[in-house]
Design an enzyme around this catalytic site. Structure first.
Site, PDB file in Angstrom:
ATOM      1  CG  HIS A 135      -1.713  -9.585  13.030  1.00  0.00           C
ATOM      2  ND1 HIS A 135      -3.014  -9.744  13.453  1.00  0.00           N
ATOM      3  CD2 HIS A 135      -1.605 -10.312  11.886  1.00  0.00           C
ATOM      4  CE1 HIS A 135      -3.657 -10.536  12.618  1.00  0.00           C
ATOM      5  NE2 HIS A 135      -2.846 -10.892  11.657  1.00  0.00           N
ATOM      6  N   GLY A 136      -3.154  -6.390  13.046  1.00  0.00           N
ATOM      7  CA  GLY A 136      -3.969  -5.909  11.929  1.00  0.00           C
ATOM      8  C   GLY A 136      -5.355  -5.581  12.416  1.00  0.00           C
TER       9      GLY A 136
ATOM     10  CD  GLU B  84      -3.228  -0.426   2.147  1.00  0.00           C
ATOM     11  OE1 GLU B  84      -4.250  -1.121   2.169  1.00  0.00           O
ATOM     12  OE2 GLU B  84      -3.028   0.498   2.980  1.00  0.00           O
TER      13      GLU B  84
END
Lengths: 474, 137
Positions: free
Chosen positions: A397-398, A202
């Site tokens: 982690h996300g 990204e």
């Protein structure tokens, strides 16, 4: 399953029915409601059965149903007390992780060169099925031993990169002889490739700063264009986990261990099989560190091409590289004494506090950067480790999935998801348009809330919020 | 369809039923690859043969499907035809599989990383063979 609410963001599952420790989930009321709708809590309970597990079976705010361990699970076992290592606590994508690059560009620069940047990266970044790799397969044997340093010596990356990688991009104790020919055959065609599923690259803008001092130490500034990439050890890691799980079944019987789910197969760290797994895991992790290193090199080359400058002039210094699928031997204080633990982080990020000796000098005062990606369309976060972390220096982690792939595809077509993203100013170059909806933003939890819970639970502190402007999707 | 896709938050599973263990392994293998893509009937197949020995029938299914994933990735093939012969007297099987270049298939889903042991079932149920397996995607 009955949880006791300990605080506004901490929920405890008391140790019952063979659990050796309680389960602890860090979640807000809203996130906990999502946890109750699937089988993740059951997996927190199952992990609490592991021999030698210490303190609790922890789950980060982005917890969701996995296989064996929940995604977002953290389990530390006491090595000296017969504590086990479980390949399922690492997962198939060994050392999957996230890398963040800074740049000398701004969003305005990107607007002027948007199409050139997207086209350059689209052409350069191998992804999806059968799409090749950037680096030669002949580099793989050295990579298994030396990790990212092998890629650096082969011309991928810059001096100074390694200091900004967790473990300096090298997992110690690697044993390439424990990596099968099958695994090496898979890895030889994939060094420098993104993969698929939730893996991505990204282009983002630093949208908000919450801790300007830490941000400055990390090399971030408001308005800066940055690049985040998410991938792991590819087929080499998948095969290594498959091979090792196959060996663990008979080994468990020899060690007299039983677990509630075969995917939790485990053996004592201090056993022949345990050491072999850790050696194979470390070698596979070294492939992952190098894989992200090679991809980052290609990103720098792609930006240089698009902006018609030298790679050095892009200013694309490495902010940090973190793993979120690993088991590590780490010293931690438990009940007033420091002991060696095997800390499994399955979909969880290491988050060392300020002053930790393993951190590079220039960021040691701020704590370890913790990278928490969203999913296209949504923000990503840079957090930092803090003192007193209650889960063996671990954080999210996300965003964490909330919707199955089938549900996500039924809600919108890939073309619709792409159109919505483009309308929102986010350029998308998917490996497959049809598969884009499986990873749509609505398939994930609210990443801002995940970051908020991390902060309120004392897992990590907010540093910067990143907003996406371009996505190269695996 | 002799198999059914099972919901999972992040990954995917399938369950299937067949008259024989041979057929069950073929059905589950077909299901696994159809999650990724479907071959055109007219596409020229490339055929490979593999033999798997295992400790249990559950292991036989997992090991066979794992080997197919390995071959799929290293040979760049998406498999679509499966001929299975389980050896009498033990959990072992020989399989002939036909596939087409993966890059030529319109994807139906992301590639499967691995076959897991989570909630794995291979057993006789009501006179038939039943299997359930989850994949890491």
């Amino acid at each position: 399953m009955v949880f006791r609410r300990v605080s506004d963001v901490v929920w405890e599952l008391p140790a019952i029915d063979g659990m050796r420790v309680p389960g602890i989930i860090f979640a807000s009321q809203a996130l906990m409601t999502l946890v109750r709708e699937e089988r993740a809590a059951e997996q927190v309970r199952n992990v609490a059965h592991l021999p030698g597990i210490t303190k609790a079976s922890f789950a980060m705010p982005d917890i969701h149903w996995g296989y064996g361990f929940p995604i977002g699970g953290v389990a530390a076992t006491d090595v000296a007390a017969g504590g086990v290592v479980s390949p399922g606590g690492v997962g198939f994508d060994i050392c999957c992780g996230v890398r963040l690059l800074a740049s000398s560009f701004t969003e305005a620069d990107f607007e002027r060169f948007r199409d050139r940047v997207m086209s350059s990266l689209d052409r350069r970044i191998p992804r999806g099925m059968g799409r090749g790799a950037i680096a030669s397969g002949s580099l793989v044997p050295e990579v298994l031993v030396r990790g990212a340093a092998a890629a650096l010596d082969a011309g991928y990356g810059w001096q100074g990169d390694l200091e900004r990688c967790e473990e300096q991009g090298l997992s110690s104790g690697a044993d390439p002889s424990a990596v099968s020919d099958h695994a090496i055959a898979r890895g030889k065609g994939q060094l420098g490739s993104l993969g698929s599923g939730n893996h991505f690259l990204e282009i983002q803008v630093v949208d908000q700063l919450f801790d300007p001092v830490a941000a400055s130490a990390f090399g971030l500034d408001a308005g800066m264009l940055v690049v985040m990439l998410h991938c792991g050890s590819r087929g080499l890691g998948h095969q290594t986990c498959t091979d090792q799980l196959r060996l663990m079944g008979p080994a468990m019987a020899r060690h007299g261990i039983s677990v509630p789910d075969r995917q939790l197969a485990c053996v004592p760290v201090e056993s022949t099989e345990g050491r072999e797994y850790l050696g194979a895991m470390a070698a596979s992790a070294n492939f992952a560190w190098a894989n992200r290193h090679v991809l980052a090199h290609e990103v720098r080359e792609g930006f240089a091409e698009a902006f018609d400058v030298s790679p050095e002039a892009t200013g694309m210094r490495l902010v940090y590289d973190v793993a979120h699928n690993l088991a590590k031997l780490e010293p931690h204080q438990v009940d007033g004494r420091v002991i060696e633990l095997c800390v499994h982080r399955k979909g969880a990020t290491r988050a060392f506090a300020p002053g930790h000796p393993d951190l590079a000098q220039d960021i040691r005062g701020s704590g370890q950067p913790v990278l928490v990606p969203g999913s296209m369309g949504t923000a990503s976060w840079v957090l930092r480790g803090v003192a007193g972390n209650p889960a063996f220096s671990s954080a999210a982690h996300g965003a964490g999935r909330v919707m199955s792939r089938k549900q996500a595809k039924q809600r919108e077509s890939g073309r619709m998801v792409r159109d919505h993203l483009e309308t929102a100013g986010i350029s998308v170059r998917p490996g497959s348009v049809a598969l884009l909806s499986e990873e749509a933003p609505y398939a994930y939890k609210d990443v801002d809330e995940v970051a908020e819970v991390c902060a309120r639970a004392g897992l990590a502190a907010k540093v910067a919020r990143l907003r996406p402007v371009g996505v190269i999707k695996g | 369809m002799p198999y059914r896709v099972l919901p999972h938050t992040a990954d995917t599973g399938i369950e299937g039923t067949a008259e024989t263990l041979d057929s069950l392994i073929a059905v589950m293998s077909q299901g696994m690859f159809e999650l990724v893509g479907r071959c055109k009937a007219s596409s020229q197949r490339r055929w490979l043969t593999l033999t798997i020995d295992a400790e249990t029938v559950e292991d036989l299914l997992v090991d066979t499907m794992s080997e197919l994933l390995y071959l799929s990735e290293t040979e760049d093939l998406l498999f679509c035809d499966f001929r299975v012969r389980v050896h009498p007297g033990g959990p072992a099987a020989t399989m002939e599989v036909g596939g087409v270049p993966a890059s030529a298939v319109e994807p139906a889903g992301p590639p499967i990383k691995a076959v897991t042991y989570h909630d794995l079932v291979v057993e006789r149920r009501e006179g038939k063979w039943y299997g359930r397996v989850y994949f890491d995607v």
